[in-house]
Enzyme design. Structure first.
Site, PDB file in Angstrom:
ATOM      1  N   PRO A 168       0.843  -1.201   0.000  1.00 45.51           N
ATOM      2  CA  PRO A 168       0.000   0.000   0.000  1.00 45.51           C
ATOM      3  C   PRO A 168       0.879   1.253   0.000  1.00 45.51           C
ATOM      4  O   PRO A 168       1.862   1.311   0.729  1.00 45.51           O
ATOM      5  CB  PRO A 168      -0.778  -0.113   1.313  1.00 45.51           C
ATOM      6  N   GLU A 169       0.532   2.215  -0.842  1.00 45.80           N
ATOM      7  CA  GLU A 169       1.300   3.457  -0.945  1.00 45.80           C
ATOM      8  C   GLU A 169       0.418   4.616  -0.475  1.00 45.80           C
ATOM      9  O   GLU A 169      -0.649   4.387   0.082  1.00 45.80           O
ATOM     10  CB  GLU A 169       1.769   3.642  -2.401  1.00 45.80           C
ATOM     11  N   ARG A 180       1.765 -11.696   4.760  1.00 51.21           N
ATOM     12  CA  ARG A 180       3.217 -11.891   4.831  1.00 51.21           C
ATOM     13  C   ARG A 180       3.792 -11.654   6.227  1.00 51.21           C
ATOM     14  O   ARG A 180       4.947 -11.976   6.479  1.00 51.21           O
ATOM     15  CB  ARG A 180       3.913 -10.953   3.825  1.00 51.21           C
ATOM     16  N   LYS A 196       3.715   6.316   4.372  1.00 55.41           N
ATOM     17  CA  LYS A 196       2.821   5.157   4.346  1.00 55.41           C
ATOM     18  C   LYS A 196       2.430   4.730   5.756  1.00 55.41           C
ATOM     19  O   LYS A 196       1.972   3.612   5.970  1.00 55.41           O
ATOM     20  CB  LYS A 196       3.517   3.996   3.625  1.00 55.41           C
TER      21      LYS A 196
END
Ligand code: ZN
Length: 272
Positions: free
Chosen positions: A2-3, A110, A58
């Site tokens: 996600p940015e 992750r 972020k």
């Protein structure tokens, strides 16, 4: 990962939903998610109320009463606002049980993402001072951007995604911005001409704004606060579109590696 547009989308929804909620309890099944450690984390947040929420680069920045807490989604993290009775979300590793039957879940395939309580405002200030200027704010002027570009001998793509130089831009929006400005990602930053720098500056802001308008890009694991996908994937011009024709000139888009990162270019529009 996600940015800026994805984190901003979640932040805006958090603002409308999470403020005022009290934390009743914290659950986790992956200790590394809660920093500095689960015991300290729990002690710091249980019984506190979500007072405000901001974004820098972020990162999410919360205050629970006066306790600062920062959250980084890293590669695949998600924040999900749910009813306690809602079905479980896959990959959930931490949950804030809230009042009024709600909960805020942290899910992460992750497991690189984290939530961290900080000691005080000083620690928060130190953490935030590591980031470069924030696009879409008054501090990010063309002049500031020019200074960053002209002083660097880095290739432009690695420069754009370096959070210490410019905050919030990552792989997706860097590739899209460079395509928009017709600049090859391997161009040395200090060799870019002034009018191209100005074009790139405009492109970065445009591309980020479009991303926010579309509520983010869900090419990887990204989902919003309610578990919905963003729609910006439909408006991407080059990112992950290798093999497709360039929407501007029809040349087939190529994938190359720049600074170890998969990078998407139109070989005709973006020449070295
Ligand atoms: Zn092209």
């Amino acid at each position: 990962m996600p940015e800026l547009p994805e984190v901003e989308t979640i932040k805006r929804d958090l603002e409308k939903n999470i403020i005022g909620h009290k934390v009743i309890d914290v659950w986790y099944d992956w200790a590394k998610t809660l920093k500095p450690d689960p015991e300290t984390f729990e002690k710091a947040v249980v019984g506190k109320k979500f007072k405000d929420i901001n974004r820098r680069a972020k990162l999410f920045i919360f205050h629970l009463d006066s306790v600062p807490m920062v959250v980084h989604l890293k590669m695949t993290g998600r924040l999900l606002y749910r009813d306690q009775s809602d079905p479980k979300d896959q990959f959930t590793h931490a949950i804030f049980k809230l009042d009024k039957g709600k909960e805020l879940r942290f899910a992460d395939l992750r497991k690189f993402g984290w939530l961290k309580v900080l000691k005080d405002e000083k620690e928060l200030e130190n953490l935030l001072s590591e980031f470069g200027p924030e696009p879409l704010t008054e501090e990010f002027t063309l002049k500031v951007f020019e200074n960053i570009i002209k002083k660097s001998q880095l290739k432009i793509k690695p420069l754009l995604i370096d959070q210490k130089r410019i905050a919030g831009v990552g792989n997706i929006y860097a590739d899209e911005s460079l395509w928009c400005a017709k600049i090859h990602p391997e161009t040395k930053a200090d060799k870019i001409l002034s009018d191209q720098v100005a074009k790139l500056y405009k492109c970065i802001e445009e591309v980020l704004k479009e991303g926010i308008k579309d509520r983010g890009t869900s090419v990887d694991q990204y989902l919003d606060l309610f578990g919905r996908k963003g729609s910006h994937e439909q408006n991407l011009k080059v990112f992950r579109l290798n093999g497709d024709p360039c929407p501007r000139c029809g040349t087939i888009i190529k994938k190359i590696r720049v600074g170890g990162r998969g990078t998407h270019v139109c070989p005709a529009c973006q020449r070295l």
